[in-house]
Design an enzyme around this catalytic site. Structure first.
Site, PDB file in Angstrom:
ATOM      1  N   SER A 254       0.828  -1.207   0.000  1.00  0.00           N
ATOM      2  CA  SER A 254       0.000   0.000   0.000  1.00  0.00           C
ATOM      3  C   SER A 254       0.865   1.261   0.000  1.00  0.00           C
ATOM      4  O   SER A 254       1.748   1.407  -0.845  1.00  0.00           O
ATOM      5  CB  SER A 254      -0.953  -0.036   1.196  1.00  0.00           C
ATOM      6  OG  SER A 254      -1.918   0.985   1.118  1.00  0.00           O
ATOM      7  N   ASP A 574      -8.700  -3.467  -6.501  1.00  0.00           N
ATOM      8  CA  ASP A 574      -8.646  -4.330  -5.315  1.00  0.00           C
ATOM      9  C   ASP A 574      -9.514  -3.798  -4.187  1.00  0.00           C
ATOM     10  O   ASP A 574      -9.295  -4.101  -3.027  1.00  0.00           O
ATOM     11  CB  ASP A 574      -7.201  -4.509  -4.838  1.00  0.00           C
ATOM     12  CG  ASP A 574      -6.586  -3.225  -4.277  1.00  0.00           C
ATOM     13  OD1 ASP A 574      -7.275  -2.187  -4.226  1.00  0.00           O
ATOM     14  OD2 ASP A 574      -5.412  -3.260  -3.861  1.00  0.00           O
ATOM     15  N   HIS A 627      -7.570  -5.435  -0.868  1.00  0.00           N
ATOM     16  CA  HIS A 627      -6.350  -4.657  -0.641  1.00  0.00           C
ATOM     17  C   HIS A 627      -5.513  -5.167   0.526  1.00  0.00           C
ATOM     18  O   HIS A 627      -4.283  -5.241   0.431  1.00  0.00           O
ATOM     19  CB  HIS A 627      -6.725  -3.191  -0.417  1.00  0.00           C
ATOM     20  CG  HIS A 627      -5.560  -2.260  -0.363  1.00  0.00           C
ATOM     21  ND1 HIS A 627      -4.705  -2.064  -1.439  1.00  0.00           N
ATOM     22  CD2 HIS A 627      -5.074  -1.480   0.640  1.00  0.00           C
ATOM     23  CE1 HIS A 627      -3.769  -1.202  -1.110  1.00  0.00           C
ATOM     24  NE2 HIS A 627      -3.966  -0.836   0.142  1.00  0.00           N
TER      25      HIS A 627
END
Length: 672
Positions: A254, A574, A627
């Protein structure tokens, strides 16, 4: 005389009740007393019955709970797996077990770089309201302090609105070690599953390092305050030196992807701005960078968060129960406090979409034009539609990231009348200090209603004009952010101005290191509707401290296959990062020798098609592309372990693609 005696006896007879009358009176009194006693007994019985029932109910729950705990602790460790396999069939071996059987062993040290919000933060110094919390987690763990003392928690989680560093008298610091981000909360894993599988082939603490940092700070400020970048540099050098010179495999997730991009430029740059490692530091120390769910080009979701403290889920909750988030509840204006706090987290500005209209599209064009939200892909990559009738006939203008009104989002650009907002005067405040306390004061309260309406009158905002919008509604935040982040595309990467740290986390304004043997992977999930653009409306409220803009959840397109649900246009991704942001750099901008990748570092796109868990026993699933849940995806974990054990991208099979990322990338006209 006789007559007087007769009269006296008659009077006594009248005054003295007969035995029968006396018995009647006694009977009435006894009946009345019995009734009163019965009522008292019934009342006591009713009271006792209620208490008794409650006690029995609590007792039964406790007994059942204790009995289940006893069974859980008494059962064999393999029993849950036996039950699961009995229902779903044989479970595959975890990746670590499978690869251990193949003979793989630990080779390259690994470095984990956590993303935004997933790393734990603990208190080292605080105000009186935080007594007893020394070195207790304020972020991560059980979040108990959020419920016990929410305003105190908000105060300590916020940074200084002028400097972007600690407030006076407060020190909140990142938790160190693997425990910093193995679990976000009890039972909710982040890195724990990957760490456990790496341990299966021989990894341990000395060959794994969690590069924890305070994810609230601007990237360069993590070095200014905590020397975090220097610590990462030293730890990587130590791991390489103590493992026979084997280079590290870096695994960012991320926002950690952007943070490590910043680190690679910092470590090469001369002191005092950089780490002084020289232009060959990355080539000497890094074997591969395995990026998971990387928001290389930002995320539209960041705009919604900064603009109205919302995302899709929050907007839906706000529509269902507006009193909970919009009004004062238990002394809290929830969204206002969230906005005030998160706007002090300068790191969130690193997630603003980069590349402007060239990357994200304009009023009439976007790379994802023609995407059908109903389409799904087979495992071989072929597009399949359930029926031809389900294909949406509505053209989606994804380039219009913020539109005021559904009609504006869908109208031809020639029909949209726009009025400028930059010159609107903010001379009369939306609310006064007397009616809105400093605890919930946001920059919106420095605007008058005319200036707020002028924002809506501009109608539609693309990636290029969103920066002007944020500059107008949040000038303090953007002034701080402007010194740490940039969102454009470099014309000439050799221009000395790009040596400044504000450009280092933008892949469109920096060069990759001179490390031709290094590999870069972009691994991310696909097949989940992901926020791409929004329909907004003005928010009118009796609360003087309200946020004047909100996502219009009534904006819906009921046509089958539509991409508009609850005021949000979705695209493939995602659930947090659209495919365009995760995949473009490795699919095109860095592929081969380009001005962004002058040494020709090999890049690979590895997509993981989302499959939800088949049942509750699978937890968050072993094939998830979401995610965070992707961190437990068996296929992704296997790929990472193989790279850590020495495999190359070609040995993994090269690219693995289920989305249209290559086709979309070709539509973007970027000078390479």
């Amino acid at each position: 005389m006789a007559s007087m005696l007769r009269r006296r006896k008659a009077a006594e007879k009248l005054e003295t009740p007969t035995e029968e009358e006396a018995r009647k009176e006694d009977g009435q009194e006894d009946a009345k007393g019995r009734k009163e006693k019965e009522r008292e007994r019934a009342k006591k019985k009713a009271e006792w019955s209620c208490i008794n029932s409650c006690c029995w109910f609590i007792g039964v729950i406790c007994c059942v709970w204790w009995f289940l705990l006893f069974l859980y602790n008494a059962m064999p460790a393999s029993f849950p797996q036996y039950v699961t396999e009995a229902i779903t069939g044989p479970m595959p071996d975890p990746p670590g077990v499978k690869l251990q059987k193949e003979g793989l062993v630990a080779r390259h040290p690994v470095v984990f770089v956590p993303g935004i919000v997933t790393g734990g933060l603990e208190l080292w110094e605080g105000h009186p309201c935080a007594d007893g919390l020394f070195r207790k987690r304020l972020w991560g763990g059980t979040f108990g302090e959020v419920y016990k003392r929410p305003l105190c928690w908000v105060e300590h989680m916020s940074l200084d609105n002028e400097t972007g560093l600690d407030k006076s008298g407060i020190r909140v610091r990142p938790v160190t070690g693997l425990v910093a981000a193995d679990y976000f909360a009890p039972g909710y894993f982040v890195w724990a599953v990957l760490i456990a599988n790496l341990a299966r082939i021989g990894y341990e603490e000395k060959t794994m390092y969690m590069a924890a940092y305070d994810w609230r700070l601007a990237f360069q400020n993590t070095e200014v305050r905590d020397q975090t970048l220097s610590r990462i540099k030293s730890n990587i050098e130590l791991m390489v030196a103590t493992n026979g010179g084997k280079k590290v495999v870096v695994i960012p997730h991320s926002m950690g992807v952007l943070y490590f991009l910043h680190f690679m430029k910092w470590v090469e740059a001369p002191a005092p701005m950089g780490g002084g490692g020289g232009s060959d530091w990355c080539a000497k120390h890094i074997k591969a960078i395995v990026n998971i769910g990387g928001p290389f080009l930002g995320v539209p979701k960041a705009i919604a968060g900064l603009f109205s403290a919302e995302a899709k889920d929050v907007a839906v909750a706000r529509a269902i129960a507006p009193g909970v988030l919009d009004s004062e509840l238990f002394g809290l204006q929830t969204l206002q406090h969230v906005m005030r706090m998160t706007r002090t987290w300068d790191s969130t500005m690193s997630m603003i979409p980069k590349g402007g209209d060239t990357i994200w599209g304009d009023l009439d064009w976007s790379p994802e034009d023609g995407y059908d939200c109903n389409q799904r892909k087979a495992k071989n990559g072929d597009v399949m539609n359930d029926t031809d009738s389900l294909i949406s006939k509505t053209k989606v203008h994804y380039g219009r990231i913020v539109s005021f009104g559904k009609d504006v989002a869908e109208a031809p650009s020639s029909n949209i009348e726009r009025k400028g907002f930059k010159d609107a005067v903010k001379d009369k405040l939306l609310s006064s200090n007397s009616s809105c306390s400093s605890d919930v004061w946001t920059e919106y309260h420095e605007m008058n209603w005319a200036s707020i309406e002028s924002v809506a009158d501009y109608k539609v905002y693309t990636a290029g004009t969103l920066l002007d919008l944020l500059q107008y509604v949040a000038p303090k935040m953007m002034q701080r952010g402007g010194t740490h982040f940039s969102f454009g595309i470099a014309d000439n990467l050799d221009d000395p101005k790009y040596n400044h740290y504000k450009y280092w986390s933008n892949p469109l304004e920096t060069k990759l290191p001179d490390a031709p043997e290094m590999e870069i992977y972009s691994m991310y999930g696909v097949g989940i509707p992901t926020e791409r653009s929004y329909v907004y409306k003005l928010s009118h409220s009796s609360d003087t401290c309200f946020i004047p803009f909100q996502i219009d959840t009534s904006a819906d397109d009921r046509e089958p296959g539509s991409c508009l649900k609850g005021g949000v246009f979705s695209v493939d991704g995602d659930e947090t990062v659209p495919v365009l942001s995760s995949g473009f750099m490795c699919a095109k901008a860095w592929r081969g020798k380009t001005r962004f990748n002058p040494s020709g570092i090999k890049t690979y796109v590895r997509e993981y098609d989302h499959a939800p868990p088949a049942n509750l026993l699978e937890g968050r699933g072993t094939q998830s592309g979401a995610h965070v849940d992707i961190m437990g995806n068996f296929q992704l974990i296997e790929d990472i372990i193989r790279v850590a054990a020495g495999a190359t991208g070609e040995e993994l099979g090269g690219d693995q693609v289920y989305s249209d990322i290559f086709r979309w990338s070709e539509k973007i006209k970027l000078k390479l």
